[in-house]
Motif scaffolding. Structure first.
Motif, PDB file in Angstrom:
ATOM      1  N   UNK A   1       0.752   9.351   1.160  1.00 52.60           N
ATOM      2  CA  UNK A   1       2.005   8.664   0.833  1.00 52.60           C
ATOM      3  C   UNK A   1       3.108   9.013   1.830  1.00 52.60           C
ATOM      4  N   UNK A   2       3.133  10.273   2.275  1.00 48.60           N
ATOM      5  CA  UNK A   2       4.110  10.669   3.294  1.00 48.60           C
ATOM      6  C   UNK A   2       3.862   9.916   4.597  1.00 48.60           C
ATOM      7  N   UNK A   3       2.603   9.810   4.970  1.00 44.05           N
ATOM      8  CA  UNK A   3       2.239   9.129   6.218  1.00 44.05           C
ATOM      9  C   UNK A   3       2.656   7.665   6.188  1.00 44.05           C
ATOM     10  N   UNK A   4       2.534   7.045   5.029  1.00 38.86           N
ATOM     11  CA  UNK A   4       2.867   5.628   4.891  1.00 38.86           C
ATOM     12  C   UNK A   4       4.351   5.400   4.623  1.00 38.86           C
ATOM     13  N   UNK A   5       5.110   6.476   4.517  1.00 39.87           N
ATOM     14  CA  UNK A   5       6.533   6.342   4.255  1.00 39.87           C
ATOM     15  C   UNK A   5       6.843   5.918   2.837  1.00 39.87           C
ATOM     16  N   UNK A   6       5.983   6.294   1.900  1.00 40.09           N
ATOM     17  CA  UNK A   6       6.149   5.914   0.501  1.00 40.09           C
ATOM     18  C   UNK A   6       6.677   7.084  -0.315  1.00 40.09           C
ATOM     19  N   UNK A   7       7.342   6.756  -1.378  1.00 45.38           N
ATOM     20  CA  UNK A   7       7.750   7.780  -2.332  1.00 45.38           C
ATOM     21  C   UNK A   7       6.503   8.338  -3.001  1.00 45.38           C
ATOM     22  N   UNK A   8       6.517   9.656  -3.276  1.00 42.03           N
ATOM     23  CA  UNK A   8       5.339  10.274  -3.898  1.00 42.03           C
ATOM     24  C   UNK A   8       5.269   9.900  -5.379  1.00 42.03           C
TER      25      UNK A   8
END
Length: 400
Positions: free
Chosen positions: A322-329
């Motif tokens: 999720x961090x890699x994709x720029x998404x909120x966890x």
């Protein structure tokens, strides 16, 4: 008659009639006012709630598409990707899930034809909800590494929209063109990302160049696993479809097979060398395949997910993804439980579902027995490639 006996007499009958008319007109005005007030209230409701109330009991599915009943709107249809954005009731959500699963099981070509015919012959409400974009992230590998599990875990996230079936565009259907590829993608709203997964891309020679030609900004996810275990899992899958398949060791080694004698040393108990032409072996040479991709994409565009940690610590690996994709966890430990029978994590029971959600029966199948000499020989073969892969990625996956 004298003036003293005169009494004025008035007829109030017409006034009573006028009062009745006034009351009646007043009631009409009040009812009309209330009607317009209620109409305005319904229009002011959030569209998701209003649509939810209007859709209850008025949907049915045909070939994976959710249709409105004839009494609600003749000829209209709602795309599943749109309806999934609405906070629908549990029963309707279950219906949509079944319908979407049916859609994902159809070949990509058939799905594209269905979408084309639908858009030309029906009023498609989904045209007003999002657009079809090229994927911003692709799970490119590897086969039997855990790619299906990763995709299913990601689909929990509200900002991820993914193709269920593997499109195989960059390895099999590239001649159909990029617009055909985009037609397979789900519709996304602003802030959502489009994804797909086809594990064979990682080992396809032309795939890096083709993906780069689409977009050099594409994020690439590679799920890797101990190459020896991965090869055995690959073999087990093929064996389940082809019962008459030769033994694992007969396929893994050229000009001979692995001896079952435990009295001989590993080096003398094997006749021949490792056969890298067999795909089950070739896929596990990760360093070689990564070199081809690094000619087109910098290392920063890649995320390497451990297939082993995806099983032992799914929440931890999903945090990295999720961090890699720029998404909120959003996807975390609360979503998983470990299934002892299958030997890997499953998703906890979704709201409105009668049971937890695990991967299909083909996942977690029992591996056939393989002689230890053959496995050890393969470990020796893979060791230098694994070490190089660790250096290239900056990660030690602990396979040696």
């Amino acid at each position: 008659m004298g003036w003293g006996n005169w009494r004025p007499r008035f007829n109030f009958g017409h006034l009573k009639v006028q009062s009745k008319v006034s009351v009646f007109l007043t009631m009409i005005i009040i009812v009309t006012y209330l009607f317009y007030c209620l109409t305005g209230y319904c229009e002011s409701l959030p569209r998701t709630l209003y649509d939810q109330q209007s859709l209850r009991g008025k949907v049915h599915t045909v070939d994976g598409t959710v249709h409105l009943s004839q009494s609600h709107r003749a000829g209209a249809q709602w795309n599943i990707s749109v309806l999934r954005e609405l906070p629908l009731s549990n029963g309707l959500e279950s219906l949509l899930q079944k319908s979407e699963d049916a859609t994902n099981q159809r070949p990509p070509g058939n799905r594209a034809q269905k979408m084309e015919s639908s858009s030309s012959s029906n009023i498609t409400v989904s045209n007003n909800f999002g657009t079809k974009e090229f994927p911003q992230a692709i799970i490119i590998g590897v086969k039997k590494g855990g790619t299906r599990a990763l995709l299913e875990f990601l689909r929990i996230h509200p900002d991820v929209r993914a193709v269920g079936a593997e499109p195989h565009f960059f390895d099999r259907f590239y001649d159909k063109g990029l617009e055909w590829y985009r037609s397979l993608m789900p519709r996304t709203l602003e802030g959502q990302i489009t994804m797909e997964k086809t594990p064979s891309y990682f080992v396809t020679r032309e795939a890096p160049r083709r993906v780069h030609a689409m977009s050099r900004h594409t994020r690439l996810i590679v799920v890797v696993r101990d190459p020896v275990t991965r090869a055995v899992s690959d073999y087990a899958q093929t064996l389940s479809k082809t019962p008459g398949l030769p033994s694992f060791q007969a396929l893994a080694f050229k000009n001979g097979t692995a001896s079952s004698s435990s009295s001989k040393s590993s080096s003398s108990s094997l006749r021949g060398v490792v056969d890298t032409s067999w795909s089950a072996v070739r896929i596990g040479v990760y360093a070689k395949h990564l070199e081809a991709w690094l000619r087109y994409f910098p290392l920063g565009r890649f995320l390497f997910v451990s297939g082993e940690r995806l099983v032992s610590d799914p929440a931890g690996e999903m945090a990295r993804v999720q961090d890699f994709l720029g998404l909120k966890r959003v996807v975390g430990a609360k979503h998983f439980y470990f299934n002892q029978t299958k030997g890997f994590p499953c998703l906890k029971k979704p709201e409105g579902s009668s049971r937890p959600r695990c991967l299909g029966k083909s996942k977690g199948r029992t591996h056939p027995p393989i002689p230890q000499e053959a496995l050890q020989r393969l470990r020796e073969f893979y060791r230098p490639f694994n070490l190089k892969f660790y250096q290239m990625t900056g990660q030690d996956f602990g396979w040696d």
